[in-house]
Structures are given as C-alpha cells and as structure tokens.
Design an enzyme around this catalytic site. Structure first.
Site, PDB file in Angstrom:
ATOM      1  N   CYS A  24      -2.751   1.923   8.194  1.00  0.00           N
ATOM      2  CA  CYS A  24      -1.654   1.166   7.606  1.00  0.00           C
ATOM      3  C   CYS A  24      -1.990  -0.319   7.554  1.00  0.00           C
ATOM      4  CB  CYS A  24      -0.380   1.392   8.417  1.00  0.00           C
ATOM      5  SG  CYS A  24       1.042   0.522   7.761  1.00  0.00           S
TER       6      CYS A  24
ATOM      7  N   GLU B  95       0.819  -1.209   0.000  1.00  0.00           N
ATOM      8  CA  GLU B  95       0.000   0.000   0.000  1.00  0.00           C
ATOM      9  C   GLU B  95       0.848   1.253   0.000  1.00  0.00           C
ATOM     10  OE1 GLU B  95      -3.485  -1.826   2.954  1.00  0.00           O
ATOM     11  OE2 GLU B  95      -2.172  -0.197   3.617  1.00  0.00           O
TER      12      GLU B  95
ATOM     13  N   CYS C 215       3.102   8.224   1.731  1.00  0.00           N
ATOM     14  CA  CYS C 215       3.502   7.228   2.722  1.00  0.00           C
ATOM     15  C   CYS C 215       3.730   5.915   1.979  1.00  0.00           C
ATOM     16  CB  CYS C 215       2.408   7.095   3.768  1.00  0.00           C
ATOM     17  SG  CYS C 215       2.702   5.845   5.009  1.00  0.00           S
TER      18      CYS C 215
ATOM     19  N   CYS D  84       2.848  -4.919  16.292  1.00  0.00           N
ATOM     20  CA  CYS D  84       2.342  -3.832  17.135  1.00  0.00           C
ATOM     21  C   CYS D  84       0.811  -3.921  17.177  1.00  0.00           C
ATOM     22  CB  CYS D  84       2.765  -2.478  16.580  1.00  0.00           C
ATOM     23  SG  CYS D  84       4.561  -2.267  16.467  1.00  0.00           S
TER      24      CYS D  84
ATOM     25  N   CYS E  69       4.611  -7.511   7.898  1.00  0.00           N
ATOM     26  CA  CYS E  69       5.500  -7.032   8.948  1.00  0.00           C
ATOM     27  C   CYS E  69       5.538  -8.076  10.059  1.00  0.00           C
ATOM     28  CB  CYS E  69       5.005  -5.696   9.497  1.00  0.00           C
ATOM     29  SG  CYS E  69       6.070  -4.980  10.771  1.00  0.00           S
TER      30      CYS E  69
ATOM     31  N   CYS F 220      -1.762  -1.737  14.884  1.00  0.00           N
ATOM     32  CA  CYS F 220      -1.477  -1.640  13.444  1.00  0.00           C
ATOM     33  C   CYS F 220      -2.001  -2.867  12.709  1.00  0.00           C
ATOM     34  CB  CYS F 220       0.030  -1.517  13.242  1.00  0.00           C
ATOM     35  SG  CYS F 220       0.541  -1.407  11.521  1.00  0.00           S
TER      36      CYS F 220
END
Length: 354
Positions: free
Chosen positions: A332, A94, A107, A118, A114, A121
């Site tokens: 995100c 993205e 961005c 976290c 990932c 997110c």
C-alpha cells in the site's frame, strides 16, 4: 457544473430529472442517461450515441465526466495488478486488483496520502494531502470497467491509501454508489471498510442498514505494542475501539500484519485470541510486504504457521493470507512513494543542469 459521479444514485437521478424537465425533455431521457454513469459507464457524453447530439453537448457542458488518468500499471506473475492513477489536480492514488478464481477484489484508496503514520505502511511516509471525493473513490472501479467490462470487480475493499473513516462523508456516499443496483450493484457483503478504528465514525457505519463488512487494523494485541506500531493508539485506544465493535450486528475481521520479532511471539497469539474469541471475530493474518517498510522484517513462514496454529487451538477462526504481488510494487502506497521519489530526483537533476 455538477459532478454527478460524486452524488448518490438517488441524488443524481433527481438532478437529472430536474435538468431534463427544464429543457422539456421526455421523462425516459433520464432512464437513458443514468445507466451511463455506473451500470454501463462511458468516458464522455459524446459516446452516448443513443442520445441526440444536441443533448450530448448539453450534458458535456453541465455534467462533464471527470475520470482518472492511468499513470502506471504493473502486473504480477500471480495476476495481481497495481494501478497508479493521476487525479485532475495532479495528485496520485493507487488501486490493486487481486484475482482469485471467479473473485476479483479491488483494493481502493480513500485519501491522497495518510496522516496516521503506521510504521509498516508506505502510505504513512507520504503525509496527508487531501480527501478524495466520492466520485474519485468510485472512479477507481469505474475506470476498470471502462477499460475492460469483464474485469468488473466482484469485491471492493477500502484498504488502499488513506483512512476511510477520516473521510466519512465521501466514503458514506461511495458505499451507496458501489452497492446500489443502479450504481455498481456490488453486494454489501462484498464491500469491506478497513479502518484503524475512528470511534465516532464507527458508530455512523454501524447505523447503516446494509451488511457492509468491517475490518479493524489491529496488528497488536496490547495497547503498549499497538502504540509502537500505530500512533492512532494515542487518540483511539485499543479498549475503546473494541468497545465500539459491540454496535455491529455482523462479524468483524481483525487484520494483523505479522512483523518478525515485533508482534509474532506465541504469547501474543494468546493475547490476540483473548480479544477475538469473545467477539467471534475472524483474524486475517497478513505477511508483511517488504516494499511497505523496508526497515522491518517479515515473519518467517514457520513462525506464521505457528502463530496461526496457536490461534486455532484457542477456537479462533483464522486465515493466513499469502503474499500477493511480491514482484511488483504492491504494498500500500509503495508505487506512489516510488513515483514521488522519481519526480523529486528528476526535479533535482533538472535544477542541477540549469
């Protein structure tokens, strides 16, 4: 075949010079070819009509320009645009374009998925697939320019999918491509690397001579709370990350997502001020986008303003950001998670009908 778009500007020029010399081409050919990579990009060498047809065919054979395929584009009422790109192997990443006056901030993603997990997110729920190449990173800028030259980003932030410092080799090359005058020519102070604080690579970023900006994803003022929100605290603790910031000659930004009832208490503002003030750090207070973590509650506006005032009263330079793209999947990783869910449901439905 060589992916010129993943090479530094200097290396791409050297490869082209050698290639042109071996074919007996005049030296000025490289000066014609190189700008078509980044400064005046084209989608395929066939479009370079200032070059002989035979040369274009050879360029296409030896240096094909592999781009990104636009899967989904969402446009918010506030002008924010979210792009879901499909890579050559079928993975998706993205980018988010945020217009604000004359500034157009893009961005960008640095990994497919990932591994950091976290809790606030959406990317953390994907798991990690692979690192992006430097070309796949910078193609997020290139594709926008190809679509509309007037939409060329003025600012770039590595704040999309992935942890950029865990893909340092490609990000290092991408920074050079973004900044070089024969690349995208974006000023170093308009390029920000956002990281949870991967300490060895922080040192490598600090050694670069350009004034790239650094943003640390802090989100908690104590190690114990940070561990609740960000598992990376186990490996690179808050104290170690803050110590690594002493290597940077420019001001650092602390990113702090405000989560209702978790990290927005007044005493936490005091603790955060105690970290930021000695470093002269800027604190970016970010409203939690509910699409990133539906199980968490954004802080109330009243509580966010009180948190901001408390920091300011202690001499900290702080900016309370407003939420962007609330009417689209702007958090995100949110759009990619939604795509993966749709694909899974479709596959299950197809299997059920067989």
């Amino acid at each position: 075949m060589t992916d010129l778009l993943s090479l530094s500007v200097q290396d791409a020029r050297a490869v082209l010079e050698k290639w042109a010399a071996e074919r007996g081409e005049p030296a000025y050919r490289v000066r014609q070819i190189l700008p078509r990579l980044w400064t005046r990009p084209l989608r395929a060498w066939a479009d370079a009509t200032d070059l002989p047809a035979a040369l274009r065919a050879e360029l296409e054979r030896d240096f094909p320009l592999v781009g990104l395929t636009l899967d989904t584009q969402q446009v918010s009422a506030d002008g924010t645009q979210k792009f879901l790109w499909t890579l050559a192997g079928g993975d998706a990443i993205e980018s988010v374009l945020i217009p604000e006056g004359k500034r157009r901030t893009l961005c960008i993603s640095s990994q497919v998925g990932c591994a950091l997990g976290c809790i606030f997110c959406a990317t953390g729920r994907m798991g990690f697939r692979r690192n992006l190449s430097a070309g796949e990173i910078t193609n997020q800028v290139r594709e926008l320019v190809l679509r509309d030259a007037a939409a060329r980003p003025t600012n770039v932030v590595f704040m999309g999918i992935g942890e950029p410092l865990l893909n340092w080799t490609a990000v290092d090359a991408a920074l050079s491509i973004l900044n070089h005058p024969d690349g995208f020519g974006i000023g170093a102070r308009h390029i920000t690397v956002s990281t949870v604080g991967i300490v060895p690579q922080l040192a490598q970023l600090a050694q670069r001579p350009e004034q790239f900006r650094l943003a640390i994803s802090l989100h908690a003022p104590t190690p114990a709370l940070r561990l609740e929100l960000m598992p990376i605290e186990k490996k690179y603790g808050l104290t170690e990350v803050l110590g690594a910031l002493q290597q940077f000659r420019r001001r650092v930004t602390f990113e702090y997502v405000l989560i209702g009832g978790r990290n927005d208490a007044p005493e936490m503002a005091d603790q955060l001020a105690a970290l930021a003030a000695p470093l002269g750090a800027l604190v970016n207070l970010l409203p939690l986008h509910p699409g990133g973590a539906p199980e968490l509650t954004p802080s109330s506006r009243t509580r966010m303003l009180a948190f901001e005032r408390r920091l300011k009263s202690r001499g900290v330079h702080v900016v309370l950001r407003r939420s962007r793209g609330m009417d689209i999947s702007a958090a995100c990783g949110q759009l990619r998670v939604e795509l993966e869910t749709r694909r899974k449901v479709a596959a299950e439905e197809h299997a059920r009908l067989e």
